[in-house]
Design a protein around this motif. Structure first.
Motif, mmCIF file in Angstrom:
data_model
loop_
_atom_site.group_PDB
_atom_site.id
_atom_site.type_symbol
_atom_site.label_atom_id
_atom_site.label_comp_id
_atom_site.label_asym_id
_atom_site.label_seq_id
_atom_site.Cartn_x
_atom_site.Cartn_y
_atom_site.Cartn_z
ATOM 1 N N ILE A 126 39.663 43.944 31.854
ATOM 2 C CA ILE A 126 40.369 43.225 32.928
ATOM 3 C C ILE A 126 39.355 42.479 33.784
ATOM 4 C CG2 ILE A 126 41.841 43.454 34.963
ATOM 5 C CD1 ILE A 126 43.025 45.968 33.696
ATOM 6 N N ASN A 127 39.637 41.178 34.004
ATOM 7 C CA ASN A 127 38.869 40.372 34.937
ATOM 8 C C ASN A 127 39.809 39.541 35.811
ATOM 9 O OD1 ASN A 127 36.415 39.621 36.091
ATOM 10 N ND2 ASN A 127 36.185 37.834 34.793
ATOM 11 N N GLY A 128 41.099 39.827 35.725
ATOM 12 C CA GLY A 128 42.112 39.117 36.500
ATOM 13 C C GLY A 128 42.848 40.083 37.415
ATOM 14 N N THR A 129 44.113 39.755 37.727
ATOM 15 C CA THR A 129 44.914 40.533 38.662
ATOM 16 C C THR A 129 46.017 41.278 37.921
ATOM 17 O OG1 THR A 129 44.480 38.907 40.399
ATOM 18 C CG2 THR A 129 46.344 40.377 40.734
ATOM 19 N N VAL A 130 46.131 42.576 38.193
ATOM 20 C CA VAL A 130 47.184 43.407 37.600
ATOM 21 C C VAL A 130 47.883 44.157 38.721
ATOM 22 C CG1 VAL A 130 47.706 45.332 36.049
ATOM 23 C CG2 VAL A 130 45.922 43.692 35.438
ATOM 24 N N LYS A 131 49.216 44.041 38.766
ATOM 25 C CA LYS A 131 50.029 44.807 39.710
ATOM 26 C C LYS A 131 50.915 45.728 38.890
ATOM 27 C CE LYS A 131 49.932 41.323 43.295
ATOM 28 N NZ LYS A 131 50.668 40.441 44.189
ATOM 29 N N GLY A 132 50.467 46.950 38.754
ATOM 30 C CA GLY A 132 51.181 47.942 37.964
ATOM 31 C C GLY A 132 50.203 48.916 37.362
ATOM 32 N N PRO A 133 50.723 49.985 36.739
ATOM 33 C CA PRO A 133 49.836 50.996 36.156
ATOM 34 C C PRO A 133 49.122 50.496 34.907
ATOM 35 C CG PRO A 133 52.124 51.536 35.710
ATOM 36 C CD PRO A 133 52.128 50.336 36.609
ATOM 37 N N PRO A 141 33.826 41.980 37.092
ATOM 38 C CA PRO A 141 33.613 41.786 38.535
ATOM 39 C C PRO A 141 34.806 41.244 39.317
ATOM 40 C CG PRO A 141 31.697 41.026 37.325
ATOM 41 C CD PRO A 141 32.748 41.362 36.308
ATOM 42 N N LYS A 142 35.678 40.443 38.711
ATOM 43 C CA LYS A 142 36.801 39.865 39.462
ATOM 44 C C LYS A 142 38.119 40.586 39.191
ATOM 45 C CE LYS A 142 34.567 35.538 40.207
ATOM 46 N NZ LYS A 142 34.606 34.105 40.249
ATOM 47 N N ALA A 143 38.053 41.781 38.619
ATOM 48 C CA ALA A 143 39.261 42.576 38.363
ATOM 49 C C ALA A 143 39.868 43.046 39.676
ATOM 50 C CB ALA A 143 38.925 43.770 37.477
ATOM 51 N N ARG A 144 41.184 42.906 39.789
ATOM 52 C CA ARG A 144 41.942 43.369 40.949
ATOM 53 C C ARG A 144 43.150 44.126 40.410
ATOM 54 N NH1 ARG A 144 37.833 42.169 42.478
ATOM 55 N NH2 ARG A 144 37.161 40.535 43.873
ATOM 56 N N ILE A 145 43.204 45.440 40.663
ATOM 57 C CA ILE A 145 44.304 46.254 40.168
ATOM 58 C C ILE A 145 44.999 46.907 41.346
ATOM 59 C CG2 ILE A 145 44.972 48.223 38.740
ATOM 60 C CD1 ILE A 145 42.494 47.670 37.040
ATOM 61 N N HIS A 152 32.373 47.164 36.750
ATOM 62 C CA HIS A 152 31.326 46.301 37.281
ATOM 63 C C HIS A 152 31.474 46.173 38.796
ATOM 64 C CE1 HIS A 152 29.772 44.480 33.456
ATOM 65 N NE2 HIS A 152 30.850 45.104 33.033
ATOM 66 N N GLN A 153 30.364 45.902 39.461
ATOM 67 C CA GLN A 153 30.362 45.707 40.899
ATOM 68 C C GLN A 153 31.267 44.533 41.246
ATOM 69 O OE1 GLN A 153 26.449 45.263 42.464
ATOM 70 N NE2 GLN A 153 27.121 45.148 44.577
ATOM 71 N N GLY A 154 32.151 44.727 42.225
ATOM 72 C CA GLY A 154 33.073 43.688 42.658
ATOM 73 C C GLY A 154 34.508 43.974 42.245
ATOM 74 N N ALA A 155 34.716 44.760 41.200
ATOM 75 C CA ALA A 155 36.067 45.109 40.768
ATOM 76 C C ALA A 155 36.703 46.031 41.810
ATOM 77 C CB ALA A 155 36.025 45.804 39.413
ATOM 78 N N THR A 156 38.020 45.876 42.026
ATOM 79 C CA THR A 156 38.709 46.731 42.994
ATOM 80 C C THR A 156 39.959 47.353 42.379
ATOM 81 O OG1 THR A 156 40.029 44.922 43.917
ATOM 82 C CG2 THR A 156 37.927 45.378 44.980
ATOM 83 N N ILE A 157 40.240 48.577 42.804
ATOM 84 C CA ILE A 157 41.437 49.303 42.387
ATOM 85 C C ILE A 157 42.103 49.841 43.637
ATOM 86 C CG2 ILE A 157 42.372 51.266 41.105
ATOM 87 C CD1 ILE A 157 39.843 51.105 39.345
#
Length: 137
Positions: A72-79, A90-94, A106-111
């Protein structure tokens, strides 16, 4: 031979949801799928063989994700369910709970959600693998 499990070969990516495309509904796939557009619905690998799912930087997914190897390097809204390995670029947003057998972040990814390791109950050698990827750039 020395306690390392042999990794199954990475399947080829045969399908693409291109940037500018939006799918409203559930998606099932064999082998590999790359998402660069938008999917509103669940994305699931058909579990007859190993699978890989790539969510690109431009992608937005609203729904549950389930595959063996998930990148994942994009945006995911869900499990998110990664049966083997979950790679968070780095640009993953979950926004949702994440279940994984092995995790590389990677540094920068958020959950925003809970991290839930998968594994066989009571098996000491099946502890999940956590790895912080080095920033080489």
């Amino acid at each position: 031979m020395f306690g390392k499990k042999k990794q199954p070969p990475i399947p080829p990516i045969k399908s693409l949801v291109a940037e500018g495309t939006r799918i409203d509904g559930h998606v099932s796939f064999h082998d590999g799928l790359r998402v660069e557009g938008e999917v509103v619905g669940d994305i699931r690998a058909i579990q007859e063989q190993s699978s890989i799912l790539v969510i690109s930087e431009s992608a937005h997914v609203t729904g549950q994700i389930s595959a063996d190897h998930v990148i994942i390097n994009g945006t995911v809204k869900g499990p998110v369910f990664a049966m083997d390995l979950l790679e968070l670029q780095p640009k993953a947003r979950i926004e949702g709970d994440v279940s994984y057998k092995a995790l590389e972040m990677h540094q920068g990814a958020t959950i925003t959600g809970q991290l839930k390791p998968m594994g066989s109950a009571g098996m000491e050698e099946d502890k999940p693998t956590l790895k912080l990827a080095a920033n080489n750039g």
